[in-house]
Design a protein around this motif. Sequence first.
Motif, mmCIF file in Angstrom:
data_model
loop_
_atom_site.group_PDB
_atom_site.id
_atom_site.type_symbol
_atom_site.label_atom_id
_atom_site.label_comp_id
_atom_site.label_asym_id
_atom_site.label_seq_id
_atom_site.Cartn_x
_atom_site.Cartn_y
_atom_site.Cartn_z
ATOM 1 N N LEU A 158 -19.854 -79.237 24.496
ATOM 2 C CA LEU A 158 -18.863 -79.640 25.498
ATOM 3 C C LEU A 158 -17.975 -78.460 25.875
ATOM 4 N N LEU A 159 -17.611 -77.654 24.887
ATOM 5 C CA LEU A 159 -16.795 -76.475 25.182
ATOM 6 C C LEU A 159 -17.621 -75.428 25.938
ATOM 7 N N GLN A 160 -18.886 -75.268 25.549
ATOM 8 C CA GLN A 160 -19.743 -74.342 26.291
ATOM 9 C C GLN A 160 -19.809 -74.729 27.765
ATOM 10 N N ALA A 161 -20.016 -76.014 28.026
ATOM 11 C CA ALA A 161 -20.083 -76.486 29.411
ATOM 12 C C ALA A 161 -18.753 -76.286 30.129
ATOM 13 N N GLU A 162 -17.659 -76.610 29.441
ATOM 14 C CA GLU A 162 -16.342 -76.487 30.057
ATOM 15 C C GLU A 162 -16.029 -75.038 30.425
ATOM 16 N N LEU A 163 -16.344 -74.119 29.529
ATOM 17 C CA LEU A 163 -16.054 -72.716 29.804
ATOM 18 C C LEU A 163 -16.891 -72.182 30.960
ATOM 19 N N LEU A 164 -18.149 -72.588 31.019
ATOM 20 C CA LEU A 164 -18.996 -72.134 32.125
ATOM 21 C C LEU A 164 -18.619 -72.836 33.427
ATOM 22 N N ASN A 165 -18.139 -74.075 33.330
ATOM 23 C CA ASN A 165 -17.607 -74.733 34.527
ATOM 24 C C ASN A 165 -16.425 -73.954 35.072
ATOM 25 N N ARG A 166 -15.543 -73.543 34.182
ATOM 26 C CA ARG A 166 -14.360 -72.786 34.603
ATOM 27 C C ARG A 166 -14.742 -71.410 35.153
ATOM 28 N N ALA A 167 -15.852 -70.858 34.648
ATOM 29 C CA ALA A 167 -16.295 -69.547 35.113
ATOM 30 C C ALA A 167 -16.930 -69.619 36.496
ATOM 31 N N PHE A 185 -24.689 -80.710 26.763
ATOM 32 C CA PHE A 185 -24.344 -79.600 27.650
ATOM 33 C C PHE A 185 -24.787 -79.897 29.073
ATOM 34 N N THR A 186 -26.033 -80.305 29.225
ATOM 35 C CA THR A 186 -26.590 -80.537 30.557
ATOM 36 C C THR A 186 -25.822 -81.610 31.309
ATOM 37 N N SER A 187 -25.467 -82.677 30.613
ATOM 38 C CA SER A 187 -24.779 -83.783 31.283
ATOM 39 C C SER A 187 -23.329 -83.457 31.610
ATOM 40 N N ASN A 188 -22.781 -82.392 31.011
ATOM 41 C CA ASN A 188 -21.393 -82.023 31.283
ATOM 42 C C ASN A 188 -21.257 -80.723 32.075
ATOM 43 N N SER A 189 -22.383 -80.118 32.430
ATOM 44 C CA SER A 189 -22.359 -78.903 33.241
ATOM 45 C C SER A 189 -22.277 -79.273 34.717
ATOM 46 N N ARG A 190 -21.349 -78.682 35.427
ATOM 47 C CA ARG A 190 -21.258 -78.927 36.866
ATOM 48 C C ARG A 190 -22.400 -78.237 37.613
ATOM 49 N N ALA A 191 -22.828 -77.095 37.116
ATOM 50 C CA ALA A 191 -23.899 -76.343 37.756
ATOM 51 C C ALA A 191 -25.254 -76.842 37.260
#
Length: 220
Positions: A158-167, A185-191
Amino acid sequence: MTELLCAKCPKKLCQSEIKDRSALPSFCPIKTIPAVVRNVSKRYKKEGIGNFYIKAAITEKGCYDQAEARRGRTRPVRPRIREIAEFAKAIGAKKLGLAFCNGLADEAGRALAILEKHGIAVESVICCCGAVDKTAHGVPPEEKVKGKDKFEAACNPLLQAELLNRAGTDFNVLIGLCIGHDMLFTSNSRAPVTTLIVKDRLSGHNPVISLYTRYHRDIV
């Protein structure tokens, strides 16, 4: 809705032009739900899907030797990491994200270096980012791999996804995330998300090999 049994279809007739639908198996979606098949095809014309899909098809073509293709033969010429790089360039992606497992940190570094050589900016986040013990995420102490009394950094998809979302990455690449964690990760990634390496501890991260061996013979 009928059962979806394509993996059990003996002939896979849909890989060719279908001139006689009566030859299709009774469970084939082309036969059972033709309206759905037609309606979904229209969705490829939508903005945000059409160009993405076409670029994927063009990238697919580039993975084969074109001289051989003209002779009716297929000979691959690109590994998946190159395919990812070429697809990124084709869609105009400026920044990719790598979500990787600590156990494949070396492989992640190699992938990052290759992508950067292609002129692509890369943001990368390790699975244990945050340095949170597994028990803080609700894992019982006795379920730790190294022992219940030892600190064991939790995978943190979840943190991995959040950080990449912010990036603001254009799409993200998975390298060896554990099963389940990769889904979170996949379900929480915006990209959009693709995979470079699937974790398979026993096979050296080559999961297809177990399909060709006798490993599964004793399953009941």
